[in-house]
Design a protein around this motif. Structure first.
Motif, PDB file in Angstrom:
ATOM      1  N   GLN A  21       0.815  -1.214   0.000  1.00  0.00           N
ATOM      2  CA  GLN A  21       0.000   0.000   0.000  1.00  0.00           C
ATOM      3  C   GLN A  21       0.847   1.263   0.000  1.00  0.00           C
ATOM      4  N   ALA A  22       2.037   1.175   0.569  1.00  0.00           N
ATOM      5  CA  ALA A  22       2.905   2.356   0.612  1.00  0.00           C
ATOM      6  C   ALA A  22       3.418   2.719  -0.776  1.00  0.00           C
ATOM      7  N   LYS A  23       3.765   1.700  -1.547  1.00  0.00           N
ATOM      8  CA  LYS A  23       4.341   1.942  -2.871  1.00  0.00           C
ATOM      9  C   LYS A  23       3.291   1.870  -3.980  1.00  0.00           C
ATOM     10  N   GLY A  24       2.123   1.289  -3.684  1.00  0.00           N
ATOM     11  CA  GLY A  24       1.073   1.192  -4.697  1.00  0.00           C
ATOM     12  C   GLY A  24       1.346   0.153  -5.761  1.00  0.00           C
ATOM     13  N   GLU A  25       2.098  -0.892  -5.421  1.00  0.00           N
ATOM     14  CA  GLU A  25       2.424  -1.956  -6.370  1.00  0.00           C
ATOM     15  C   GLU A  25       1.789  -3.268  -5.929  1.00  0.00           C
ATOM     16  N   ALA A  26       1.413  -4.075  -6.903  1.00  0.00           N
ATOM     17  CA  ALA A  26       0.760  -5.341  -6.596  1.00  0.00           C
ATOM     18  C   ALA A  26       1.294  -6.466  -7.467  1.00  0.00           C
ATOM     19  N   LEU A  27       1.266  -7.666  -6.889  1.00  0.00           N
ATOM     20  CA  LEU A  27       1.609  -8.907  -7.576  1.00  0.00           C
ATOM     21  C   LEU A  27       0.364  -9.784  -7.595  1.00  0.00           C
ATOM     22  N   VAL A  28       0.050 -10.389  -8.748  1.00  0.00           N
ATOM     23  CA  VAL A  28      -1.054 -11.338  -8.847  1.00  0.00           C
ATOM     24  C   VAL A  28      -0.485 -12.731  -9.061  1.00  0.00           C
ATOM     25  N   LEU A  68      -2.904 -11.091 -18.200  1.00  0.00           N
ATOM     26  CA  LEU A  68      -2.809  -9.976 -17.267  1.00  0.00           C
ATOM     27  C   LEU A  68      -1.549  -9.158 -17.500  1.00  0.00           C
ATOM     28  N   ALA A  69      -0.453  -9.829 -17.823  1.00  0.00           N
ATOM     29  CA  ALA A  69       0.789  -9.109 -18.124  1.00  0.00           C
ATOM     30  C   ALA A  69       0.636  -8.253 -19.372  1.00  0.00           C
ATOM     31  N   ALA A  70      -0.038  -8.790 -20.390  1.00  0.00           N
ATOM     32  CA  ALA A  70      -0.231  -8.027 -21.624  1.00  0.00           C
ATOM     33  C   ALA A  70      -1.105  -6.802 -21.397  1.00  0.00           C
ATOM     34  N   ALA A  71      -2.072  -6.924 -20.495  1.00  0.00           N
ATOM     35  CA  ALA A  71      -2.995  -5.814 -20.243  1.00  0.00           C
ATOM     36  C   ALA A  71      -2.390  -4.731 -19.361  1.00  0.00           C
ATOM     37  N   THR A  72      -1.414  -5.084 -18.531  1.00  0.00           N
ATOM     38  CA  THR A  72      -0.873  -4.136 -17.550  1.00  0.00           C
ATOM     39  C   THR A  72       0.582  -3.755 -17.775  1.00  0.00           C
ATOM     40  N   GLY A  73       1.301  -4.526 -18.589  1.00  0.00           N
ATOM     41  CA  GLY A  73       2.731  -4.297 -18.740  1.00  0.00           C
ATOM     42  C   GLY A  73       3.537  -4.849 -17.582  1.00  0.00           C
ATOM     43  N   ALA A  74       2.928  -5.678 -16.752  1.00  0.00           N
ATOM     44  CA  ALA A  74       3.603  -6.232 -15.578  1.00  0.00           C
ATOM     45  C   ALA A  74       4.698  -7.212 -15.992  1.00  0.00           C
ATOM     46  N   GLN A  75       5.699  -7.331 -15.131  1.00  0.00           N
ATOM     47  CA  GLN A  75       6.752  -8.325 -15.318  1.00  0.00           C
ATOM     48  C   GLN A  75       6.191  -9.715 -15.046  1.00  0.00           C
ATOM     49  N   THR A  76       6.511 -10.663 -15.925  1.00  0.00           N
ATOM     50  CA  THR A  76       6.020 -12.032 -15.790  1.00  0.00           C
ATOM     51  C   THR A  76       7.098 -12.921 -15.194  1.00  0.00           C
ATOM     52  N   TYR A  77       6.704 -13.692 -14.182  1.00  0.00           N
ATOM     53  CA  TYR A  77       7.604 -14.655 -13.547  1.00  0.00           C
ATOM     54  C   TYR A  77       6.966 -16.042 -13.608  1.00  0.00           C
ATOM     55  N   VAL A  78       7.772 -17.068 -13.936  1.00  0.00           N
ATOM     56  CA  VAL A  78       7.295 -18.454 -13.897  1.00  0.00           C
ATOM     57  C   VAL A  78       8.400 -19.325 -13.323  1.00  0.00           C
ATOM     58  N   SER A  79       8.057 -20.545 -12.977  1.00  0.00           N
ATOM     59  CA  SER A  79       9.039 -21.455 -12.410  1.00  0.00           C
ATOM     60  C   SER A  79      10.097 -21.851 -13.430  1.00  0.00           C
ATOM     61  N   GLY A  80      11.328 -21.910 -12.958  1.00  0.00           N
ATOM     62  CA  GLY A  80      12.429 -22.435 -13.761  1.00  0.00           C
ATOM     63  C   GLY A  80      12.894 -23.777 -13.242  1.00  0.00           C
ATOM     64  N   GLU A  81      12.142 -24.336 -12.290  1.00  0.00           N
ATOM     65  CA  GLU A  81      12.488 -25.626 -11.696  1.00  0.00           C
ATOM     66  C   GLU A  81      11.874 -26.771 -12.504  1.00  0.00           C
ATOM     67  N   GLY A  82      12.189 -28.009 -12.110  1.00  0.00           N
ATOM     68  CA  GLY A  82      11.527 -29.176 -12.676  1.00  0.00           C
ATOM     69  C   GLY A  82      12.258 -29.885 -13.791  1.00  0.00           C
ATOM     70  N   GLY A  83      13.373 -29.329 -14.268  1.00  0.00           N
ATOM     71  CA  GLY A  83      14.101 -29.985 -15.336  1.00  0.00           C
ATOM     72  C   GLY A  83      13.647 -29.545 -16.714  1.00  0.00           C
ATOM     73  N   ALA A  84      14.336 -30.028 -17.733  1.00  0.00           N
ATOM     74  CA  ALA A  84      14.142 -29.564 -19.110  1.00  0.00           C
ATOM     75  C   ALA A  84      12.733 -29.819 -19.630  1.00  0.00           C
ATOM     76  N   ASP A  85      12.112 -30.891 -19.204  1.00  0.00           N
ATOM     77  CA  ASP A  85      10.791 -31.230 -19.729  1.00  0.00           C
ATOM     78  C   ASP A  85       9.674 -30.359 -19.157  1.00  0.00           C
ATOM     79  N   TRP A  86       9.984 -29.566 -18.144  1.00  0.00           N
ATOM     80  CA  TRP A  86       8.948 -28.790 -17.476  1.00  0.00           C
ATOM     81  C   TRP A  86       9.241 -27.304 -17.501  1.00  0.00           C
ATOM     82  N   GLN A  87       9.884 -26.861 -18.586  1.00  0.00           N
ATOM     83  CA  GLN A  87      10.131 -25.445 -18.773  1.00  0.00           C
ATOM     84  C   GLN A  87       9.024 -24.813 -19.611  1.00  0.00           C
ATOM     85  N   TYR A  88       8.564 -23.643 -19.195  1.00  0.00           N
ATOM     86  CA  TYR A  88       7.588 -22.888 -19.974  1.00  0.00           C
ATOM     87  C   TYR A  88       8.192 -22.510 -21.321  1.00  0.00           C
ATOM     88  N   GLU A  89       7.332 -22.391 -22.333  1.00  0.00           N
ATOM     89  CA  GLU A  89       7.797 -22.135 -23.691  1.00  0.00           C
ATOM     90  C   GLU A  89       7.544 -20.696 -24.139  1.00  0.00           C
TER      91      GLU A  89
END
Length: 463
Positions: A21-28, A68-89
């Motif tokens: 609330q102090a900075k006015g930033e949110a993460l979804v 949501l990232a496309a609509a707001t310009g927010a930075q997108t974060y996803v998991s990098g764990e799980g090995g090669a077969d479980w990486q986001y594309e």
């Protein structure tokens, strides 16, 4: 710190907005694709959504992280764990165990908690303006109120082979770490009661590390270091996984198609809908309850009661990877049609062309209904129980075969094309959805009047 839970009763799914609330930033975290509620919530608190993330590659709904990232310009974060077969594309910042996202005084720390899926993350949250250690944890499909995430979905819906055993062992190991957290840490899971992502989920919106470590069914196994007992109980009695889960996994890994701004569905004339039906270019969706449908419905229509469970039932009755014809919804108003459309896009059904308010002038049929007294006379018919396998095991009509409503369309090769299929569920709703999908696929289907509950009452009365 602001922590808001955004809950979808249809899919029993929870997303979260965490705000400084102090900075006015949110993460979804774990957004769905119809994103207006997140935007409205941020605006109501005078916040800007600057970051979006998710706990894992979901199977039960299509992720709204990219939307949501496309609509707001927010930075997108996803998991990098799980090995090669479980990486986001798709492009996003990868999070690994121990990585942090900062929102003013708030720190959101990624914790690798595999087992439900190999890449699964939970998020420990520290409100730096108030404390110097975590007070909250978003556990996704790792720890629920009273349960843990099922480790067998990769086998059941994503083409895995015996991955459930390693997954169960990974959950056990993660739980041994979980119980070392302070008892006061509040736990906010990704699902509630009714989700197919576990077998015994509680309805409470949140819990705590201390409460689960003491009272959850798994607590004794962890305290006794009994991995074998834990694995056996966890894997026993899991409900059927809906077949559409496999499509969700693939699309969420690749990155769901972006919707962009969505217009309110247009009202169509029954004349143009009749022409579309005649040309086999449209699919009418009868959104009424089963009893109303049984009085008469549009030929070739799908019964998807709405809007409250439209995502669940829609994903059983309509597969957008096999069916490209646009949907026309029965709705009283444009607002009602928009609400149902929003539910459908949560499971990747993006083909709503518009709505109609009645069926006047459209080709109609009366679904075939069979009274329980006739079952003994239908020797050549297939009696099909479309409830979950756990329900079937607890009691069923003798001679029936089980194939849950969420798997029917993907197992048509198990069904006869040359004889009658008599379907039933518990009370009739799931039955009506599955029967409409089978009729549209060309099968002759009759629904058992009263379904299993009616049949059971008849047996009791006759005893």
């Amino acid at each position: 710190m602001l922590l808001e839970r955004i809950y979808d009763e249809d899919l029993a799914q929870a997303g979260y907005l965490i705000g400084c609330q102090a900075k006015g930033e949110a993460l979804v975290v774990d957004a769905r694709r119809d994103i207006s509620q997140y935007l409205d919530l941020a605006a109501a608190h005078d916040m800007t959504i600057t970051a979006v993330t998710e706990t894992h590659i979901h199977a039960d709904y299509l992720s709204g992280t990219r939307e949501l990232a496309a609509a707001t310009g927010a930075q997108t974060y996803v998991s990098g764990e799980g090995g090669a077969d479980w990486q986001y594309e798709f492009d996003a910042t990868r999070l690994h165990d121990g990585d942090e996202i900062t929102l003013g005084n708030i720190t959101v720390k990624a914790v690798h908690t595999p087992g439900h899926t190999p890449e699964h993350l939970s998020f420990l949250i520290t409100d730096g303006a108030f404390a110097d250690e975590p007070g909250y944890m978003l556990t996704g499909d790792f720890v629920f109120s009273g349960d843990v995430g099922r480790p067998d979905l990769l086998d059941e819906a994503a083409g895995g082979v015996d991955t459930r055993f390693d997954g169960a062992k990974q959950i056990f190991a993660a739980l041994k770490e979980f119980v070392t957290l302070p008892d006061h840490v509040q736990v906010f899971p990704g699902h509630g009661s009714g989700s197919a992502c576990g077998k015994a989920l509680g309805a409470l919106p949140s819990t705590s590390v201390g409460y689960e470590s003491r009272f959850a069914w798994w607590a004794g196994y962890v305290a006794d270091d009994d991995e074998e007992g834990f694995v056996s109980e966890l894997l026993d009695g899991q409900p059927d996984a809906h077949a559409y889960f496999g499509r969700m996994k693939r699309q969420n890994k690749q990155g769901p198609a972006l919707l962009g701004p969505i217009n309110t569905p247009a009202e169509l004339s029954t004349t143009e809908v009749a022409e579309g039906i005649a040309a086999d270019e449209l699919v009418v969706v009868d959104t009424r309850p089963a009893d109303s449908v049984h009085g008469g419905t549009v030929a070739g229509s799908l019964n998807i009661p709405g809007p409250d469970k439209a995502a669940t039932y829609g994903a059983w009755a309509y597969d957008p990877e096999r069916e490209s014809r646009p949907l026309v919804l029965l709705a009283a108003t444009a607002e009602e049609a928009a609400a149902m459309r929003d539910h459908l896009v949560r499971v990747g059904i993006d083909t709503v062309a518009g709505f109609i308010t009645d069926f006047d002038g459209l080709p109609m049929i009366t679904p075939e209904i069979v009274d329980a007294s006739r079952l003994g006379t239908l020797d050549d018919a297939l009696l099909l129980d479309v409830r979950n396998k756990t329900e079937h095991a607890e009691g069923h009509i003798p001679g029936s075969e089980q194939l849950s409503a969420g798997r029917v369309l993907w197992n048509l090769d198990r069904l006869p094309t040359d004889r009658l299929i008599v379907t039933y569920c518990q009370t009739g709703t799931r039955n009506s959805v599955a029967a409409s999908a089978l009729r549209r696929a060309g099968y002759r289907v009759a629904e058992l009047d009263g379904s299993y509950a009616g049949w059971a009452a008849r047996q009791t009365a006759a005893a």
